[in-house]
Design an enzyme around this catalytic site. Sequence first.
Site, short mmCIF file in Angstrom:
data_model
loop_
_atom_site.label_atom_id
_atom_site.label_comp_id
_atom_site.label_asym_id
_atom_site.label_seq_id
_atom_site.Cartn_x
_atom_site.Cartn_y
_atom_site.Cartn_z
N LEU A 104 0.84 -1.20 0.00
CA LEU A 104 0.00 0.00 0.00
C LEU A 104 0.87 1.25 0.00
O LEU A 104 0.61 2.22 -0.71
CB LEU A 104 -0.94 0.01 1.21
CG LEU A 104 -1.94 1.16 1.23
CD1 LEU A 104 -2.89 1.09 0.04
CD2 LEU A 104 -2.74 1.19 2.53
N ILE A 120 21.68 20.12 17.32
CA ILE A 120 21.06 19.07 18.14
C ILE A 120 21.70 17.71 17.86
O ILE A 120 21.44 16.74 18.57
CB ILE A 120 19.54 19.06 17.93
CG1 ILE A 120 18.96 20.46 18.18
CG2 ILE A 120 18.84 18.08 18.84
CD1 ILE A 120 19.32 21.07 19.52
N SER A 147 22.27 15.68 14.54
CA SER A 147 22.40 15.16 13.18
C SER A 147 22.57 16.28 12.17
O SER A 147 22.01 17.37 12.33
CB SER A 147 21.17 14.32 12.83
OG SER A 147 20.00 15.09 12.93
N GLU A 186 26.24 12.54 13.21
CA GLU A 186 25.48 11.28 13.23
C GLU A 186 25.29 10.63 11.86
O GLU A 186 24.24 10.03 11.60
CB GLU A 186 24.11 11.49 13.90
CG GLU A 186 24.20 12.06 15.31
CD GLU A 186 22.82 12.30 15.97
OE1 GLU A 186 21.83 11.68 15.56
OE2 GLU A 186 22.77 13.13 16.89
N TRP A 194 10.33 3.92 21.90
CA TRP A 194 10.28 3.61 20.47
C TRP A 194 10.66 2.16 20.18
O TRP A 194 11.05 1.81 19.08
CB TRP A 194 11.13 4.62 19.69
CG TRP A 194 10.56 6.01 19.80
CD1 TRP A 194 9.31 6.35 20.27
CD2 TRP A 194 11.19 7.26 19.46
NE1 TRP A 194 9.13 7.72 20.24
CE2 TRP A 194 10.26 8.29 19.74
CE3 TRP A 194 12.43 7.60 18.93
CZ2 TRP A 194 10.55 9.65 19.52
CZ3 TRP A 194 12.73 8.95 18.71
CH2 TRP A 194 11.79 9.96 19.00
N ASP A 230 19.70 12.43 24.49
CA ASP A 230 18.41 12.89 23.97
C ASP A 230 17.25 12.17 24.62
O ASP A 230 17.25 10.95 24.70
CB ASP A 230 18.33 12.61 22.46
CG ASP A 230 19.25 13.50 21.64
OD1 ASP A 230 19.41 14.68 22.03
OD2 ASP A 230 19.79 13.03 20.63
N CYS A 244 11.80 17.47 22.14
CA CYS A 244 11.32 18.25 21.01
C CYS A 244 9.81 18.34 20.83
O CYS A 244 9.34 18.37 19.72
CB CYS A 244 11.99 17.83 19.72
SG CYS A 244 12.13 16.08 19.46
N HIS A 252 11.57 21.91 11.03
CA HIS A 252 10.56 21.13 10.33
C HIS A 252 10.19 21.77 9.00
O HIS A 252 9.44 21.20 8.22
CB HIS A 252 9.33 20.95 11.22
CG HIS A 252 9.71 20.30 12.53
ND1 HIS A 252 10.07 21.05 13.63
CD2 HIS A 252 9.86 19.01 12.88
CE1 HIS A 252 10.39 20.22 14.61
NE2 HIS A 252 10.28 18.99 14.18
N CYS A 308 15.71 21.08 16.54
CA CYS A 308 15.83 19.61 16.48
C CYS A 308 16.98 19.27 15.54
O CYS A 308 17.65 20.17 15.01
CB CYS A 308 14.51 18.98 16.02
SG CYS A 308 14.40 17.21 16.43
#
Length: 768
Positions: free
Chosen positions: A19, A442, A444, A495, A572, A610, A654, A705, A737
């Site tokens: 999908l 932050i 990365s 990172e 997570w 983090d 964050c 973002h 972030c």
Amino acid sequence: MTSIATVHGYPRQGRRRELKRAIEGYWKGRSDAATLSETAATLRRERLERLRDAGLGEVPVGDFSLYDHVLDTAWMVGAIPPRHAAAVPDISTEAGRLDRYFAMARGDDRVQPLEMTKWFDTNYHYLVPELSAETEFALDPTKIIQELTEARELGLAARPVLVGPVTFLLLSKSADDHDFEPISLLDRLLPLYVELLGRLAEAGAEWVQLDEPVLVTDLEPAQLELIKATYQSLAEVEHRPKIIIGSYFDRLGDAAAVLASSPVEGLAVDLVGAGAASLDDLAGQPGLADKRLIAGVVSGRNVWRTDLAAALGTLGTLLGLVDRLDVAASSSLLHVPIDVTDEPDLNPEIASWFAFADQKLEELSILARALRDGRDSVAGELAINATRLASRKESPIVHDQAVRDRLATITDDQLRRRSAYSDRAAAQHDRLKLPAFPTTTIGSFPQTNTLRQARADLRTKKIDASAYDVAMRDEIARVIELQTELGVDVLVHGEPERNDMVQYFADQLSGFISTRNGWVQSYGTRCVRPPIIAGDVSRPKPMTVDWAAYAQGLTDRPVKGMLTGPVTMLAWSFVRDDQPEGDTARQVALALRDEVTDLEAAGIGVIQVDEPALRETLPLRRADRPAYLDWAVAAFQLSTTGVVDGTQIHTHMCYAEFGDIIDAIIAMDADVISLEAARSRMEVVGELTAAGYPREVGPGVWDIHSPRVPPTEEITAALRLAGKTLPPERLWANPDCGLKTRGYAEVEQSLRNLVTAAKEVRTDLTPA
Ligand code: GLN
Ligand code: ZN
């Protein structure tokens, strides 16, 4: 009594994420609306057949979605924000409808999408409907009627499962900033549900399930009254299917009485984990005797085999209390991977401990059979189940005495830094010699195609580990050089070696298991493969020290070591269910503590741990929060307090709403915290100050973002604004972030502006 097995939902993405590929192909213009609809219909049929073949006596419909079930509900009731209606005015064709739907889901070059947020305390994200006083609902039941019809054409008993009206409104937000409350639209929304019930009955639905998971949150008495009144009035509808109210993710508490006395014909409840307490909440309720109860005795959101004998015990208690007893998973199975037999790399013994969606279907049908034909009819299955549970319980993979022994020696002293903050601050000042408003990031830096290619090549063995190593080192050198050239104060290595901030550590820690095909929908077409914490956790060897030390060797400026904190590692992953989460967190924390001290020994003077997930795993019930925050804070402290005064500990979070956890943030005792603040206009600085936060803060001054480059003046203004509430020597300048999803062009320019702004604000401090 004829008991059956059922579920509230099943994964949508397909066994090979068909999908996802079909939808993304459509977005890229590689296929048309008709092709997408056809693929979706095929997948729906396949999953219905699978549910039927697994022995479900009633299948859910409506749980399938091209993006998200809350978005589907918004569409069904015509809650289309004016901007999306204007951007895609013509929905007379299937392509038009899809375009508007996807514009709401993900935006396009004309409009912003709906906001996305976590579905209760799961890792699934839903789209937040936007409502206003002007919202005019209009029913479009096409999707649910079609899916019901498809199931009936296959000869299946199908139960539409839909988001209920109260949950829909309580999860919505006001389209404008005014104090408009979406729940005030309940009277306007209810007639649509009435109409919907009629349409479903006409289409042949015998039952309908309306999910009200808000029932397991702390509702005000007035809100419980609304639920009561809502279902009172829906029950009065003459031409309708029988109604089941569904709830999940925690215990019912006060809601149990409201549900039991409601005139609807059935309830679906979560009886697993925290939900197990609902059994007592319900047991004393008189209204249950004439109801159908769908008992969620198999976890819908974790991956462990169910203790079937225990589940039968629970079901036995319920048998005498209700009119009809069916079994289901506690929530939709969309939160778990599809099939554990699809894991070629898993040790078969370990695999036998797991139940992914398909294994849960098997468990449910065994339980239903036991209810129908007696326990003896499933004696063989129960014996196999008992063997699996015993194998897990006794396995040396699960139990590592060395880890337990070591944890037992940890004293309270070891959970605290050696000195008070003021002494640490002085030592860090001497060591790091940072200016006011030090600039940093932050962690990365952009994940480029070259990096992704290198990782893919390593996986397919096109390159070997040492060639991969060289590629990563090259990238680290580039990132250090860039930051040096820009004049950043505290550097990071970027990172590049991390595919994912949890997976990267899970792959290196004992006790964690990774899957190959264990995909779970995170949002829309994005799927993740959460690791599984199966056993006691330990760290066979350092995980990040070589990279960090290499980076530090390239520069005289401090390089910040980067780790993922214990709470986020748990949040997570799928966690073990055989010990309290706090114990698991302590094990992860101890492994991280070793990593922190190894980084320190390798000359790293700034270490960031983090915890972006700390806020989002806050328990749904307020009463459970202090205990959670206690273990969360203790785990963070265990991982970070092994260092000397001069080593500076950072943390990063964050999400914007910190109000509920501000005391925990203070108690974590990190020297510096960087936070999302760009979108909330530095409000978080005020909140921290008001709560008496005594240490340093890096309020994110640019919203990563979005690809937008924040102008220097904007950053300067933000820093000056923050400087009004907190003394400048306690403020940092950083984005909000990690930069991994951004491109180098914007990142470079944005960082340049950040450094310029920090320098400018510093001159405010020098007396003219
Ligand atoms: N250090 C991580 C990064 O920069 C933090 C990511 C996060 O907060 N989610 O990518
Ligand atoms: Zn972040």
